[in-house]
Motif scaffolding. Sequence first.
Motif, PDB file in Angstrom:
ATOM      1  N   ASP A  59       0.851  -1.034   0.026  1.00 48.83           N
ATOM      2  CA  ASP A  59       0.130   0.133  -0.028  1.00 48.83           C
ATOM      3  C   ASP A  59       1.126   1.333  -0.030  1.00 48.83           C
ATOM      4  O   ASP A  59       0.709   2.175  -0.679  1.00 48.83           O
ATOM      5  CB  ASP A  59      -0.914   0.119   1.291  1.00 48.83           C
ATOM      6  CG  ASP A  59      -2.100  -0.989   1.196  1.00 48.83           C
ATOM      7  OD1 ASP A  59      -2.420  -1.354   0.076  1.00 48.83           O
ATOM      8  OD2 ASP A  59      -2.418  -1.390   2.241  1.00 48.83           O
ATOM      9  N   ARG A  60       1.899   1.323   0.673  1.00 48.13           N
ATOM     10  CA  ARG A  60       2.798   2.338   0.706  1.00 48.13           C
ATOM     11  C   ARG A  60       3.474   2.661  -0.452  1.00 48.13           C
ATOM     12  O   ARG A  60       3.613   3.895  -0.972  1.00 48.13           O
ATOM     13  CB  ARG A  60       3.925   2.360   1.910  1.00 48.13           C
ATOM     14  CG  ARG A  60       4.590   3.537   2.149  1.00 48.13           C
ATOM     15  CD  ARG A  60       5.805   3.182   3.224  1.00 48.13           C
ATOM     16  NE  ARG A  60       6.628   4.311   3.093  1.00 48.13           N
ATOM     17  CZ  ARG A  60       7.786   4.177   3.666  1.00 48.13           C
ATOM     18  NH1 ARG A  60       8.706   2.966   3.686  1.00 48.13           N
ATOM     19  NH2 ARG A  60       8.778   5.313   3.620  1.00 48.13           N
ATOM     20  N   LEU A  63       0.641   3.708  -3.250  1.00 51.14           N
ATOM     21  CA  LEU A  63       0.340   5.111  -3.085  1.00 51.14           C
ATOM     22  C   LEU A  63       1.449   6.256  -3.363  1.00 51.14           C
ATOM     23  O   LEU A  63       0.788   7.069  -4.075  1.00 51.14           O
ATOM     24  CB  LEU A  63      -0.328   5.176  -1.801  1.00 51.14           C
ATOM     25  CG  LEU A  63      -1.635   4.714  -0.943  1.00 51.14           C
ATOM     26  CD1 LEU A  63      -1.885   4.886   0.183  1.00 51.14           C
ATOM     27  CD2 LEU A  63      -2.698   5.293  -1.937  1.00 51.14           C
ATOM     28  N   SER A  64       2.494   5.941  -2.914  1.00 48.66           N
ATOM     29  CA  SER A  64       3.533   6.707  -3.614  1.00 48.66           C
ATOM     30  C   SER A  64       3.716   6.661  -4.767  1.00 48.66           C
ATOM     31  O   SER A  64       4.075   7.923  -5.335  1.00 48.66           O
ATOM     32  CB  SER A  64       4.940   6.176  -2.699  1.00 48.66           C
ATOM     33  OG  SER A  64       4.776   6.240  -1.373  1.00 48.66           O
ATOM     34  N   SER A 108      -1.801  11.216   0.058  1.00 52.50           N
ATOM     35  CA  SER A 108      -0.605  11.782   1.094  1.00 52.50           C
ATOM     36  C   SER A 108      -1.225  11.489   2.425  1.00 52.50           C
ATOM     37  O   SER A 108      -0.401  11.211   3.403  1.00 52.50           O
ATOM     38  CB  SER A 108      -0.699  13.172   0.832  1.00 52.50           C
ATOM     39  OG  SER A 108       0.070  13.432  -0.527  1.00 52.50           O
ATOM     40  N   LEU A 111      -0.740   7.946   3.683  1.00 52.90           N
ATOM     41  CA  LEU A 111       0.301   7.365   3.824  1.00 52.90           C
ATOM     42  C   LEU A 111       1.054   7.738   5.064  1.00 52.90           C
ATOM     43  O   LEU A 111       1.891   6.958   5.549  1.00 52.90           O
ATOM     44  CB  LEU A 111       1.461   8.050   2.739  1.00 52.90           C
ATOM     45  CG  LEU A 111       1.312   7.451   1.356  1.00 52.90           C
ATOM     46  CD1 LEU A 111       2.001   8.290   0.288  1.00 52.90           C
ATOM     47  CD2 LEU A 111       2.104   6.149   1.325  1.00 52.90           C
ATOM     48  N   VAL A 117       5.942   8.947   2.569  1.00 55.76           N
ATOM     49  CA  VAL A 117       6.163   8.491   1.134  1.00 55.76           C
ATOM     50  C   VAL A 117       7.318   7.310   1.071  1.00 55.76           C
ATOM     51  O   VAL A 117       8.181   7.982   1.769  1.00 55.76           O
ATOM     52  CB  VAL A 117       6.338   9.753   0.364  1.00 55.76           C
ATOM     53  CG1 VAL A 117       6.580   9.457  -1.105  1.00 55.76           C
ATOM     54  CG2 VAL A 117       5.067  10.521   0.317  1.00 55.76           C
ATOM     55  N   ASN A 118       7.057   6.438   0.011  1.00 55.90           N
ATOM     56  CA  ASN A 118       8.326   5.753  -0.210  1.00 55.90           C
ATOM     57  C   ASN A 118       9.007   6.510  -1.316  1.00 55.90           C
ATOM     58  O   ASN A 118       8.469   6.420  -2.392  1.00 55.90           O
ATOM     59  CB  ASN A 118       7.879   4.254  -0.742  1.00 55.90           C
ATOM     60  CG  ASN A 118       8.954   3.533  -1.115  1.00 55.90           C
ATOM     61  OD1 ASN A 118       9.845   3.702  -1.775  1.00 55.90           O
ATOM     62  ND2 ASN A 118       8.614   1.922  -0.815  1.00 55.90           N
ATOM     63  N   ARG A 122       8.266   6.525  -5.331  1.00 58.67           N
ATOM     64  CA  ARG A 122       7.732   7.699  -5.831  1.00 58.67           C
ATOM     65  C   ARG A 122       8.658   8.545  -6.965  1.00 58.67           C
ATOM     66  O   ARG A 122       8.196   8.778  -7.959  1.00 58.67           O
ATOM     67  CB  ARG A 122       7.548   8.740  -4.830  1.00 58.67           C
ATOM     68  CG  ARG A 122       7.011  10.053  -5.252  1.00 58.67           C
ATOM     69  CD  ARG A 122       7.418  11.274  -4.365  1.00 58.67           C
ATOM     70  NE  ARG A 122       8.865  11.591  -4.090  1.00 58.67           N
ATOM     71  CZ  ARG A 122       9.287  12.112  -3.245  1.00 58.67           C
ATOM     72  NH1 ARG A 122       8.675  12.829  -2.202  1.00 58.67           N
ATOM     73  NH2 ARG A 122      10.572  12.460  -2.918  1.00 58.67           N
TER      74      ARG A 122
END
Length: 199
Positions: A59-60, A63-64, A108, A111, A117-118, A122
């Motif tokens: 997920d991280r 999303l990033s 954001s 996260l 953020v990773n 990203r």
Amino acid sequence: MKSKSLLLSTLTALTLAATPALAQMDHSMHGTPASSTTSMSHGMNDMGGLAGLSGKAFDRAYLSMMIAHHQGAVDMARAVQGRVKDAQVKTWVANVIRDQTREISDMSTWLKPLGGVNTGMRDMMASGMKGMVTPLKTAKNPDVAFVQGMLPHHASALDMANLALQKSSDPRVLKLSRDIIKAQADEMYTYRQWLARRG
């Protein structure tokens, strides 16, 4: 129940159909140098190792990457904003900026409890987006350039969102991914119709 199964089958088919197009697309229309093309194509095909992750790590990373992907769309829209002439394209440009900016804000927030953020994931995605934005700034026909550019951009979002529907357990991520697939597959269809009308 049958209608849900049919919808899922249809969306999966759309995503699978987009995958080879993404892998084979001609990046020359975006003015992307060969080295960037190779990098972006590779990054989109294996999604930077995203498929190998699970749970909160997935997920991280997802999303990033999607934040950077959405920001790429916003940058593409801003690159032609004020120069596009077609009323439909003006609406699409405005909608991309409005909707994807809102989703960036949501992601954001989601996260934060996942560790933020990773940056590696990203930045990998952001690097791939640059080659899609730059040529729009000087495109002789910004209307057509924007619509053509959004097709492969949306196709890569479908790939990522489809993977999230298979791997995530977070209700917010699942809903976002479903919404991305439904909205952007429909937009790809209308983009194609618009381009066909222009001959």
